[in-house]
Design an enzyme around this catalytic site. Structure first.
Site, mmCIF file in Angstrom:
data_model
loop_
_atom_site.group_PDB
_atom_site.id
_atom_site.type_symbol
_atom_site.label_atom_id
_atom_site.label_comp_id
_atom_site.label_asym_id
_atom_site.label_seq_id
_atom_site.Cartn_x
_atom_site.Cartn_y
_atom_site.Cartn_z
ATOM 1 N N ARG A 21 36.037 38.683 49.784
ATOM 2 C CA ARG A 21 37.158 39.580 49.595
ATOM 3 C C ARG A 21 36.540 40.998 49.511
ATOM 4 O O ARG A 21 35.856 41.437 49.046
ATOM 5 C CB ARG A 21 37.836 39.373 48.413
ATOM 6 C CG ARG A 21 39.138 39.780 48.083
ATOM 7 C CD ARG A 21 39.766 39.239 47.154
ATOM 8 N NE ARG A 21 40.254 37.860 47.123
ATOM 9 C CZ ARG A 21 41.066 37.300 46.204
ATOM 10 N NH1 ARG A 21 41.413 37.961 45.354
ATOM 11 N NH2 ARG A 21 41.355 35.942 46.615
ATOM 12 N N SER A 112 44.330 37.328 48.938
ATOM 13 C CA SER A 112 45.268 37.047 47.776
ATOM 14 C C SER A 112 46.361 37.967 47.144
ATOM 15 O O SER A 112 47.196 38.611 47.838
ATOM 16 C CB SER A 112 44.652 36.406 46.695
ATOM 17 O OG SER A 112 45.362 35.630 45.607
ATOM 18 N N HIS A 113 46.271 38.135 45.727
ATOM 19 C CA HIS A 113 47.147 39.324 45.073
ATOM 20 C C HIS A 113 46.516 40.807 45.329
ATOM 21 O O HIS A 113 47.281 41.451 44.584
ATOM 22 C CB HIS A 113 46.931 38.821 43.621
ATOM 23 C CG HIS A 113 45.602 38.673 43.083
ATOM 24 N ND1 HIS A 113 45.029 37.667 43.286
ATOM 25 C CD2 HIS A 113 44.801 39.335 42.233
ATOM 26 C CE1 HIS A 113 43.651 37.814 42.989
ATOM 27 N NE2 HIS A 113 43.711 39.007 42.315
ATOM 28 N N LYS A 125 39.558 32.857 52.759
ATOM 29 C CA LYS A 125 39.259 31.436 51.791
ATOM 30 C C LYS A 125 38.710 30.252 52.857
ATOM 31 O O LYS A 125 39.576 30.310 53.852
ATOM 32 C CB LYS A 125 40.452 31.320 51.242
ATOM 33 C CG LYS A 125 40.636 32.390 50.167
ATOM 34 C CD LYS A 125 41.906 31.746 49.062
ATOM 35 C CE LYS A 125 42.937 32.734 48.824
ATOM 36 N NZ LYS A 125 43.801 32.044 47.759
ATOM 37 N N ASP A 276 52.378 35.665 44.864
ATOM 38 C CA ASP A 276 51.861 36.747 45.302
ATOM 39 C C ASP A 276 51.689 36.773 47.062
ATOM 40 O O ASP A 276 52.434 36.099 47.667
ATOM 41 C CB ASP A 276 50.155 36.676 44.689
ATOM 42 C CG ASP A 276 49.546 35.329 45.372
ATOM 43 O OD1 ASP A 276 50.276 34.418 45.579
ATOM 44 O OD2 ASP A 276 48.257 35.419 45.088
ATOM 45 N N ASP A 278 49.651 35.562 49.221
ATOM 46 C CA ASP A 278 49.534 34.286 49.781
ATOM 47 C C ASP A 278 50.069 33.025 49.458
ATOM 48 O O ASP A 278 49.767 32.069 49.869
ATOM 49 C CB ASP A 278 48.052 33.808 50.129
ATOM 50 C CG ASP A 278 47.052 33.737 48.589
ATOM 51 O OD1 ASP A 278 47.646 34.343 47.677
ATOM 52 O OD2 ASP A 278 45.991 33.081 48.719
ATOM 53 N N ASP A 280 50.192 31.516 46.405
ATOM 54 C CA ASP A 280 49.678 30.752 45.267
ATOM 55 C C ASP A 280 50.145 30.979 43.957
ATOM 56 O O ASP A 280 49.825 30.098 43.075
ATOM 57 C CB ASP A 280 48.304 30.201 45.626
ATOM 58 C CG ASP A 280 47.419 31.258 45.637
ATOM 59 O OD1 ASP A 280 47.837 32.520 45.278
ATOM 60 O OD2 ASP A 280 46.117 31.183 45.792
ATOM 61 N N ARG A 281 50.294 32.328 43.616
ATOM 62 C CA ARG A 281 50.579 32.676 42.367
ATOM 63 C C ARG A 281 51.988 32.651 41.844
ATOM 64 O O ARG A 281 52.858 32.782 42.727
ATOM 65 C CB ARG A 281 49.803 34.084 41.963
ATOM 66 C CG ARG A 281 48.689 33.966 41.966
ATOM 67 C CD ARG A 281 48.080 35.532 41.593
ATOM 68 N NE ARG A 281 46.547 35.045 41.367
ATOM 69 C CZ ARG A 281 45.939 36.492 40.781
ATOM 70 N NH1 ARG A 281 46.339 37.159 39.993
ATOM 71 N NH2 ARG A 281 44.596 35.963 40.633
ATOM 72 N N THR A 343 36.600 29.739 35.541
ATOM 73 C CA THR A 343 37.881 30.436 36.363
ATOM 74 C C THR A 343 37.751 30.228 37.921
ATOM 75 O O THR A 343 36.635 30.314 38.425
ATOM 76 C CB THR A 343 37.869 32.066 35.986
ATOM 77 O OG1 THR A 343 38.184 32.133 34.562
ATOM 78 C CG2 THR A 343 38.764 32.608 36.921
ATOM 79 N N GLU A 362 45.990 28.505 35.467
ATOM 80 C CA GLU A 362 45.017 29.470 35.040
ATOM 81 C C GLU A 362 45.990 30.508 34.514
ATOM 82 O O GLU A 362 47.177 30.818 34.975
ATOM 83 C CB GLU A 362 44.453 29.853 36.091
ATOM 84 C CG GLU A 362 43.274 29.024 36.801
ATOM 85 C CD GLU A 362 42.408 29.766 37.870
ATOM 86 O OE1 GLU A 362 41.117 29.933 37.296
ATOM 87 O OE2 GLU A 362 42.835 30.102 38.787
ATOM 88 N N LYS A 375 46.583 26.244 44.162
ATOM 89 C CA LYS A 375 47.791 26.521 43.273
ATOM 90 C C LYS A 375 49.060 26.885 44.088
ATOM 91 O O LYS A 375 48.665 27.212 45.265
ATOM 92 C CB LYS A 375 47.532 27.664 42.082
ATOM 93 C CG LYS A 375 47.097 28.905 42.737
ATOM 94 C CD LYS A 375 46.347 29.780 41.604
ATOM 95 C CE LYS A 375 46.009 31.069 42.456
ATOM 96 N NZ LYS A 375 44.639 31.335 41.819
ATOM 97 N N ARG A 494 37.089 41.499 32.368
ATOM 98 C CA ARG A 494 38.326 40.860 31.832
ATOM 99 C C ARG A 494 38.103 40.401 30.493
ATOM 100 O O ARG A 494 36.953 39.750 30.012
ATOM 101 C CB ARG A 494 38.643 39.808 32.785
ATOM 102 C CG ARG A 494 38.959 39.979 34.134
ATOM 103 C CD ARG A 494 39.803 39.057 34.896
ATOM 104 N NE ARG A 494 39.793 39.011 36.133
ATOM 105 C CZ ARG A 494 40.377 40.047 36.929
ATOM 106 N NH1 ARG A 494 41.066 40.885 36.222
ATOM 107 N NH2 ARG A 494 40.630 39.846 38.246
HETATM 108 C C1 G1P Z 1 41.120 35.943 39.633
HETATM 109 C C2 G1P Z 1 41.661 35.183 38.497
HETATM 110 C C3 G1P Z 1 41.478 33.860 38.569
HETATM 111 C C4 G1P Z 1 41.946 33.324 40.070
HETATM 112 C C5 G1P Z 1 41.370 33.894 41.081
HETATM 113 C C6 G1P Z 1 41.944 33.784 42.499
HETATM 114 O O1 G1P Z 1 39.734 35.715 39.749
HETATM 115 O O2 G1P Z 1 41.108 35.660 36.898
HETATM 116 O O3 G1P Z 1 41.982 33.216 37.568
HETATM 117 O O4 G1P Z 1 41.404 32.145 40.475
HETATM 118 O O5 G1P Z 1 41.355 35.398 40.686
HETATM 119 O O6 G1P Z 1 43.318 33.849 42.485
HETATM 120 P P1 G1P Z 1 38.742 36.870 38.934
HETATM 121 O O7 G1P Z 1 38.849 38.350 39.655
HETATM 122 O O8 G1P Z 1 38.983 37.020 37.728
HETATM 123 O O9 G1P Z 1 37.318 36.282 39.156
HETATM 124 ZN ZN ZN Z 2 46.816 34.093 45.911
#
Ligand code: G1P
Ligand code: ZN
Length: 539
Positions: A21, A112-113, A125, A276, A278, A280-281, A343, A362, A375, A494
Site C-alpha cells: 500500500r 482498501s479504506h 492485495k 469501504d 473495496d 470488505d468493511r 491484526t 476486527e 471480510k 493505534r
Molecule cells: C488496518 C486495521 C486492520 C485491518 C487492516 C486491513 O490495519 O487496523 O484491522 O485488517 O487495516 O483492512 P492496520 O493499519 O491497523 O495495520
Molecule cells: Zn477494505
C-alpha cells in the site's frame, strides 16, 4: 511478442497488514508495478499454467495497472486470467470467484479504506489459492525478490477491452472477463433469508446504504434495491469513482459523517450502513444509534441460529487481539471455539480452513465468515437485516438486549497519525521493555492484571507472530498498543481502549474510558514523545 525489460529494484516494496500500500505518486513511478508483480510471480515459483483472478476497486491507476498486470501475466505463461468487468471486483467477490474457480491466486488492486485519486493511495492485495491473503512467509519472500529484481517480462500487445463479458486471448493466455456480481449475489442468497428481508422492506422499513463512491455500488444496487426491493434511493454514492468523489472510503463515524448525520436526524432511516473502498468493511447504524464493530461481531455470533446458512451450527469464532472482548463472552455462553489472533484478516484463514471457526471480526469495521476468506461488508449488512426481519426488533433493541445478557464493553480506538517512524518504533520498544514492571501495579483507579506483548501461536501451521502490546486490568479493562501496517504517511500509533460494564449501558464511551485513556497516554509517554496531546482520529 514477449519482451524482457531490464529494471532496477525499488527498496520499499514490503507488504503490510494487507498487501502493498503506497501513495499513488509512488506506484506510478516507472516500472514500480511491473517490478512488484514480476517479483511476486518469481517468488511464488512462477505462474506458468496457472489461473488467477484480477480486479480492483476502481481507484485512480486501477485501469492502467490492470493492463500492465494482464500483459505481465501473459508474458509469464499464465494459463488463464479471470478479470472483473471494467477491471472492477470487490475484495469479497474476488475471494468467492477465486474459490469457485479453484484459481491459483488472486490480485485485488486496492488500498482498501485509504483515500484514492492522484494524491491518494494505491495498493495490491495478493491472495493464494485458499482465497485469503498470503502469509507473512510468502510476503517476506516477495519482498526479498523485489530487492534483487533485474528484469521483468511483458507481452507486447494492445490494451484489452475489459468492458465486454466473455473470453479473449493474449498469446496463449485466456482472458475471461466476468460479471463478479452474479456469483456474489448467488452466494448471499444461499446464506440469508431473502424472502424475510423482502417482507421487511415491503413493510416500509427505511434503509440507507452508502457505497462511498466505491466498488460496492453496483453490488448494493442489485441486492438491496433490485432483488430485495428496498425503495429506490436507498443505496447512495453507488458509482465507483477514481477519487471516490472526494470521500475517504472508510466506513466509520468520522469519514461517513454525512450518513451518520442522516441517521441521527429525527426522521432518519431505521437502518444505515456503509462499506469501504473495496467492499470488505462495514459500519452498522440504527436510528440514532451506532453499533461498534466489536459488538457487531458478538451480536451476529449470538444470533447465528436466525440465519438459514448457519442454523445447523457454527464451529467457533475469532477476533483480533485489539477487538473488544464482547465476543469472548458469547463464545463461552454458546460453548464454541474461541481464538484471538493478530491484526490482519490473513490470520483467520487457517482457523477457517481447519474448521475451527465460522465467524471472525476486527474492531476496524471488519466482519466475516468462512463463506470466503476475506471480510465482507455486504454480508454483515444482510446478516443484520436478517436478524431484524426475524426478530422484528430495531438495531438499538437488538444491541440493548445483547448488553443486558452479556454486559457492555465500552470501546474506543485512538489513532496518532503521521508520527516519525523512528519515534514510533522507539516508543513501542521502550514500552515493551517497561511492561513487566507494570504487573500488579495500581495505575489511577485500576490495577494491572498483566502487561505483555501479544504473541499468537497459530495452531495450524505452528507459526508465531508478535503483534502489539496489551495491558490488562483486574476489572476486565484493557489497553492495546500497536503500530499500523497499512498507513502510507510516517507511522500511525493505534491505542485501543476497553472497559467492561455489567449494568451501566447509557454512558458516553469517552467518559467511561477517560481513566483508561489517561493511563494509556501516560504509560507510553505519548505526548512527550510525539508532541500530540490528543488522538488525530478517534473511532
Ligand atoms: C488496518 C486495521 C486492520 C485491518 C487492516 C486491513 O490495519 O487496523 O484491522 O485488517 O487495516 O483492512 P492496520 O493499519 O491497523 O495495520
Ligand atoms: Zn477494505
Amino acid at each position: 511478442m514477449i519482451k524482457t525489460i531490464s529494471t532496477t529494484p525499488y527498496t520499499d516494496q514490503k507488504m503490510g497488514t494487507a498487501g502493498i500500500r503506497k501513495k499513488s505518486k509512488i506506484v506510478t513511478q516507472p516500472n514500480y508495478i511491473e517490478n512488484f508483480v514480476q517479483s511476486l510471480f518469481d517468488a511464488i515459483g512462477g505462474v506458468e499454467g496457472q489461473t488467477f483472478v484480477l480486479g480492483g476497486d476502481g481507484r485512480y491507476f486501477n485501469d492502467i495497472a490492470i493492463q500492465k498486470i494482464i500483459k505481465i501475466s501473459a508474458a509469464n505463461g499464465m494459463k488463464k486470467l479471470i478479470v472483473g468487468q471494467n477491471g472492477l471486483i470487490s475484495t469479497p467477490a474476488s475471494s468467492k470467484v477465486l474459490l469457485k474457480n479453484h484459481a491459483d491466486g488472486g490480485l485485488v488492486l486496492s488500498a482498501s479504506h485509504n483515500p484514492g485519486g492522484e494524491n491518494g493511495d494505491f495498493g495490491i492485495k495478493y491472495a493464494t489459492k485458499s482465497g485469503g491473503q498470503c502469509s507473512s512467509k510468502i510476503s517476506d519472500a516477495i519482498y526479498a525478490r523485489t530487492k534483487e529484481i533485474t528484469s521483468y517480462k511483458i507481452f507486447d500487445a494492445a490494451d484489452v477491452d475489459l468492458s465486454r463479458i466473455g473470453t479473449q486471448k493474449m498469446g496463449d493466455m485466456e482472458i475471461e472477463v466476468i460479471d463478479p456480481i452474479k456469483d456474489y449475489v448467488e452466494m448471499m442468497e444461499g446464506i440469508f433469508d431473502f424472502a424475510a428481508i423482502k417482507k421487511l422492506f415491503k413493510s416500509g422499513f427505511k434503509f440507507a446504504f452508502d457505497s462511498m463512491n466505491a466498488v460496492t455500488g453496483p453490488y448494493a444496487l442489485k441486492i438491496f434495491e433490485e432483488i430485495l426491493g428496498a425503495p429506490k434511493g436507498s443505496v447512495r454514492n453507488f458509482i465507483p469513482k477514481p477519487d471516490f468523489g472526494g470521500l475517504h472510503p472508510d466506513p466509520n463515524l468520522i469519514y461517513a459523517k454525512h450518513l451518520v448525520d442522516e441517521m441521527y436526524s429525527d426522521n432518519g432511516p431505521d437502518f444505515g450502513a456503509a462499506n469501504d473502498g473495496d467492499g470488505d468493511r462495514n459500519m452498522i447504524l440504527g436510528h440514532k444509534f451506532f453499533v461498534t464493530p466489536s459488538d457487531s461481531l458478538a451480536i451476529l455470533t449470538d444470533n447465528y441460529k436466525l440465519i438459514p446458512g448457519y442454523k445447523n451450527g457454527i464451529f467457533g469464532v475469532a477476533k483480533s487481539a485489539a477487538t473488544s472482548t464482547a465476543v469472548e463472552r458469547v463464545a463461552k455462553a454458546l460453548n464454541i471455539g474461541y481464538y484471538e489472533v493478530p491484526t490482519g484478516w490473513k490470520y483467520f484463514c487457517n482457523l477457517m480452513d481447519s474448521n475451527r471457526i465460522t465467524f471472525c471480526g476486527e474492531e476496524s469495521f471488519g466482519t466475516g465468515s468462512s463463506h470466503i476468506r476475506e471480510k465482507d461488508g455486504i454480508w454483515a449488512v444482510l446478516f443484520w437485516l436478517n436478524i431484524i426481519a426475524a426478530t422484528g426488533k430495531s438495531v438499538e433493541q437488538i444491541t440493548r438486549d445483547f448488553w443486558k445478557k452479556y454486559g457492555r464493553s465500552y470501546y474506543l480506538r485512538f489513532d496518532f497519525e503521521g508520527i516519525d517512524t523512528a519515534v514510533a518504533d522507539k516508543l513501542m520498544a521502550d514500552l515493551e521493555e517497561k511492561l513487566p514492571s507494570l504487573n500488579g501495579k495500581t495505575l489511577g483507579n485500576y490495577q494491572v492484571l498483566n502487561a505483555a506483548p501479544f504473541v499468537y501461536n497459530d495452531p495450524v501451521d505452528g507459526s508465531s507472530t508478535k503483534n502489539g502490546l496489551i495491558i490488562r486490568f483486574t476489572d476486565g479493562s484493557r489497553i492495546v498498543y500497536r503500530l499500523s501496517g497499512t498507513g502510507t504517511n510516517g507511522a500511525t500509533l493505534r491505542v485501543y481502549l476497553e472497559a467492561y460494564e455489567k449494568n451501566n449501558f447509557d454512558e458516553e464511551p469517552l467518559k467511561m474510558l477517560q481513566g483508561v485513556a489517561q493511563i494509556a497516554m501516560e504509560v507510553a509517554e505519548i505526548s512527550k514523545r510525539t508532541g500530540k496531546t490528543n488522538a488525530d482520529v478517534t473511532t
